[in-house]
Design an enzyme around this catalytic site. Structure first.
Site, PDB file in Angstrom:
ATOM      1  N   HIS A 183      18.920  54.195  38.605  1.00 42.59           N
ATOM      2  CA  HIS A 183      18.288  53.772  39.862  1.00 42.59           C
ATOM      3  C   HIS A 183      18.003  52.270  39.830  1.00 42.59           C
ATOM      4  O   HIS A 183      16.922  51.836  39.411  1.00 42.59           O
ATOM      5  CB  HIS A 183      16.995  54.562  40.102  1.00 42.59           C
ATOM      6  CG  HIS A 183      16.473  54.430  41.492  1.00 42.59           C
ATOM      7  ND1 HIS A 183      15.796  55.431  42.139  1.00 42.59           N
ATOM      8  CD2 HIS A 183      16.520  53.402  42.373  1.00 42.59           C
ATOM      9  CE1 HIS A 183      15.463  55.022  43.360  1.00 42.59           C
ATOM     10  NE2 HIS A 183      15.882  53.790  43.510  1.00 42.59           N
ATOM     11  N   HIS A 192      18.657  48.433  41.984  1.00 38.91           N
ATOM     12  CA  HIS A 192      19.123  47.689  43.158  1.00 38.91           C
ATOM     13  C   HIS A 192      19.703  46.360  42.685  1.00 38.91           C
ATOM     14  O   HIS A 192      18.959  45.482  42.260  1.00 38.91           O
ATOM     15  CB  HIS A 192      17.961  47.452  44.134  1.00 38.91           C
ATOM     16  CG  HIS A 192      17.387  48.731  44.682  1.00 38.91           C
ATOM     17  ND1 HIS A 192      17.864  49.317  45.830  1.00 38.91           N
ATOM     18  CD2 HIS A 192      16.408  49.551  44.218  1.00 38.91           C
ATOM     19  CE1 HIS A 192      17.190  50.445  46.068  1.00 38.91           C
ATOM     20  NE2 HIS A 192      16.303  50.605  45.101  1.00 38.91           N
ATOM     21  N   ARG A 239      21.547  44.452  44.672  1.00 37.13           N
ATOM     22  CA  ARG A 239      21.466  43.584  45.869  1.00 37.13           C
ATOM     23  C   ARG A 239      22.792  42.965  46.304  1.00 37.13           C
ATOM     24  O   ARG A 239      22.800  42.170  47.241  1.00 37.13           O
ATOM     25  CB  ARG A 239      20.441  42.474  45.671  1.00 37.13           C
ATOM     26  CG  ARG A 239      19.037  42.942  45.322  1.00 37.13           C
ATOM     27  CD  ARG A 239      18.439  43.819  46.390  1.00 37.13           C
ATOM     28  NE  ARG A 239      16.996  44.044  46.166  1.00 37.13           N
ATOM     29  CZ  ARG A 239      16.344  45.081  46.665  1.00 37.13           C
ATOM     30  NH1 ARG A 239      16.967  45.995  47.398  1.00 37.13           N
ATOM     31  NH2 ARG A 239      15.056  45.227  46.451  1.00 37.13           N
ATOM     32  N   ASP A 262      18.858  55.844  49.465  1.00 32.73           N
ATOM     33  CA  ASP A 262      17.635  55.285  48.871  1.00 32.73           C
ATOM     34  C   ASP A 262      17.106  54.047  49.594  1.00 32.73           C
ATOM     35  O   ASP A 262      17.856  53.176  50.008  1.00 32.73           O
ATOM     36  CB  ASP A 262      17.831  54.944  47.394  1.00 32.73           C
ATOM     37  CG  ASP A 262      16.541  54.455  46.778  1.00 32.73           C
ATOM     38  OD1 ASP A 262      15.519  55.139  46.955  1.00 32.73           O
ATOM     39  OD2 ASP A 262      16.540  53.376  46.166  1.00 32.73           O
ATOM     40  N   HIS A 322      15.416  59.749  48.202  1.00 33.63           N
ATOM     41  CA  HIS A 322      14.143  59.020  48.280  1.00 33.63           C
ATOM     42  C   HIS A 322      13.268  59.853  49.220  1.00 33.63           C
ATOM     43  O   HIS A 322      13.523  59.899  50.418  1.00 33.63           O
ATOM     44  CB  HIS A 322      14.433  57.613  48.830  1.00 33.63           C
ATOM     45  CG  HIS A 322      13.232  56.849  49.286  1.00 33.63           C
ATOM     46  ND1 HIS A 322      12.893  55.631  48.749  1.00 33.63           N
ATOM     47  CD2 HIS A 322      12.310  57.106  50.245  1.00 33.63           C
ATOM     48  CE1 HIS A 322      11.797  55.174  49.357  1.00 33.63           C
ATOM     49  NE2 HIS A 322      11.426  56.050  50.265  1.00 33.63           N
ATOM     50  N   ASP A 378      13.987  51.936  39.074  1.00 34.05           N
ATOM     51  CA  ASP A 378      13.938  51.536  40.489  1.00 34.05           C
ATOM     52  C   ASP A 378      13.792  50.007  40.574  1.00 34.05           C
ATOM     53  O   ASP A 378      13.009  49.477  41.377  1.00 34.05           O
ATOM     54  CB  ASP A 378      12.820  52.245  41.260  1.00 34.05           C
ATOM     55  CG  ASP A 378      12.900  52.002  42.772  1.00 34.05           C
ATOM     56  OD1 ASP A 378      13.911  51.445  43.243  1.00 34.05           O
ATOM     57  OD2 ASP A 378      11.948  52.366  43.479  1.00 34.05           O
TER      58      ASP A 378
END
Ligand code: ZN
Length: 471
Positions: A64, A66, A68, A156, A183, A336
């Protein structure tokens, strides 16, 4: 021929029921030998690494993250995000699709694979979106996402509110043998909530995000997993009610799983009232019985680095999450990792984006809260970071250490104390609440397909240089 010999480490691989001191020989990116004959079989000129006194584990997997990219390179890039992963001891990660544009089609998946190959320091697996543009209205082309190589689908950052649509998503995901990660957030209950609804949200005058807003969707997912037979994975669980639902459903054999993040099992909502309030009560046990509390980190009230989604919850919720990770109700640990620019976070609490970085601190925080606190053995803890995510995602040669497997290896010192400093972070963003914290446990070498991408061992030789960040 490229070869590397790791000598004298305590090899712990829960997926192989392995916990013993052993040498490991890596040849051409694959595990070649584990055991006493590793040294004698090493080819002449093999690179050697003395890892005695350290733990050698299958490369850690964070499902999990990010990254970007595409579209939000000011927050993080594949290069910087994977460099942070390498520092944190992670050899594989799964990037979330809430990018700009969203990862809802095969072209964007291909773009990320391509960029990860040329700029990434660790293995990057891609999660595709459930719905087009993550808008929650129309299913993405799940079959073509699967063909493009996604390992899971998720919206998510958002949550599909329409239960019928979610049911269809589950049916498609099942057809293509993809896990669906969710999520869990009921918009009608959460509305504009910015922190856990409870004593502190009232005291601080901030809008509450009730635990039921998460639990409602966890319950929905359990019912739909049962109806469809599809595998559903509940992301970043934060409340004791979610844990109760998950535990009961698993007992009935529902194909459901869950994950937890270190911030949810380390911090509580009282941290938003400032460090003094936090250390006075909820934070007291975090550093054990260390007598010297003079160097406790401090922060002001309303610090937006304590704003995440789902929010930090009560001490009772935190305890329930810790217990659920320990007893296996929560199968997987992850960060996360959600980088944001300073200017985005440096606003009033209500207006700041949700999320914090986490790749570089999660191993230490997990060791502190779950291993050093004596809730779990090292083997059980590593299960949540290795074989459990590899199984969920269907990665046959990851998460374990067997002859012929990819030589993804994490070497860490569970007892090394260190302070997390801003200027030593590889992430492009600095939205972490853990700067200045004296943490316990650190990755000292990260090896991806036989290549050393992070090395703090005493025998450190130059790390891989194909990544611009470390050049
Ligand atoms: Zn999320």
């Amino acid at each position: 021929m490229n070869s590397l010999l790791l000598q004298g480490g305590r090899v712990i691989s829960p997926g192989d029921n392995l916990d013993k001191v052993a040498d490991i020989l890596v040849v051409d990116g694959k595990i070649n030998v584990i055991g006493p004959e590793a040294a004698s079989r090493a080819p002449a000129g093999a690179e050697q690494m003395d890892v005695s006194g350290l733990v050698v584990s299958p490369g850690l997997i964070d499902l999990h993250v990010h990254l970007r990219e595409p579209g939000q390179g000011a927050k993080e890039t594949i290069a910087t995000g994977t460099a942070a992963a390498a520092r944190g001891g992670f050899t594989s990660l799964v990037c979330m699709p809430n990018t700009s544009p969203a990862i809802d089609n095969s072209g964007t998946v291909a773009l990320i694979h391509e960029r990860a190959k040329s700029e990434g320091l660790v293995n990057v697996f891609v999660a595709g979106a459930i719905t087009k543009n993550i808008a929650g209205e129309e299913l993405a082309s799940i079959g073509s996402l699967k063909k493009a190589g996604v390992v899971a689908i998720t919206d998510d950052g958002h949550c599909v509110q329409n239960n019928e649509l979610m049911r269809r998503a589950l049916e498609y995901a099942n057809m293509f043998d993809l896990p669906i990660m969710d999520h869990c957030q009921d918009y009608s209950l959460v509305t504009e909530g910015v922190m856990h609804e409870g004593y502190w949200s009232v005291a601080l005058g901030l809008r509450g995000w009730p635990a039921a807003g998460e639990e409602m969707i966890v319950a929905r997912n359990i019912l739909l997993a049962e109806t469809t037979g599809a595998r559903v994975h509940c992301q970043h669980l934060s409340s004791s009610g979610s844990v109760k639902l998950l535990r009961e459903a698993k007992k009935r054999g529902v194909p459901i799983s869950g994950e937890a993040c270190p911030h949810h099992f380390t911090l509580t909502d009282s941290a938003i009232a400032g460090s003094e309030k936090f250390w006075a009560e909820d934070g007291r046990a975090i550093f054990g019985t260390r007598p010297d509390h003079a160097d406790l980190p401090s922060w002001p009230s309303y610090d937006t680095n304590f704003k995440m989604n789902p929010p930090l919850r009560s001490a009772a919720d935190r305890e329930a999450i810790l217990a659920a990770v320990a007893d296996g109700t929560i199968d997987i640990l992850c960060s996360d990792h959600a980088p944001h620019c300073d200017y985005e976070k440096e606003v009033e609490f209500d207006y700041a984006p949700f999320g914090i970085t986490g790749l570089e601190t999660e191993l230490a925080l997990s060791l502190m809260q779950l291993y050093h606190s004596k809730r779990m053995t090292l083997g059980a803890l590593l299960d949540r970071y290795t074989i459990a995510p590899a199984r969920l995602l269907g990665l046959p040669h990851k998460g374990r250490l067997r002859t012929g497997d990819d030589a993804d290896i994490t070497v860490f010192d569970p007892d090394r104390e260190w302070v997390f400093n801003k200027n030593e972070s590889a992430s492009k963003s600095t939205n972490s609440p853990f700067y200045g914290w004296r943490l316990k446990g650190k990755a000292v070498a990260t090896i991806v397909c036989g290549e050393v991408v992070w090395n703090e061992t005493p025998t450190a030789s130059p790390v891989a240089t194909h990544n611009p960040v470390l050049r």
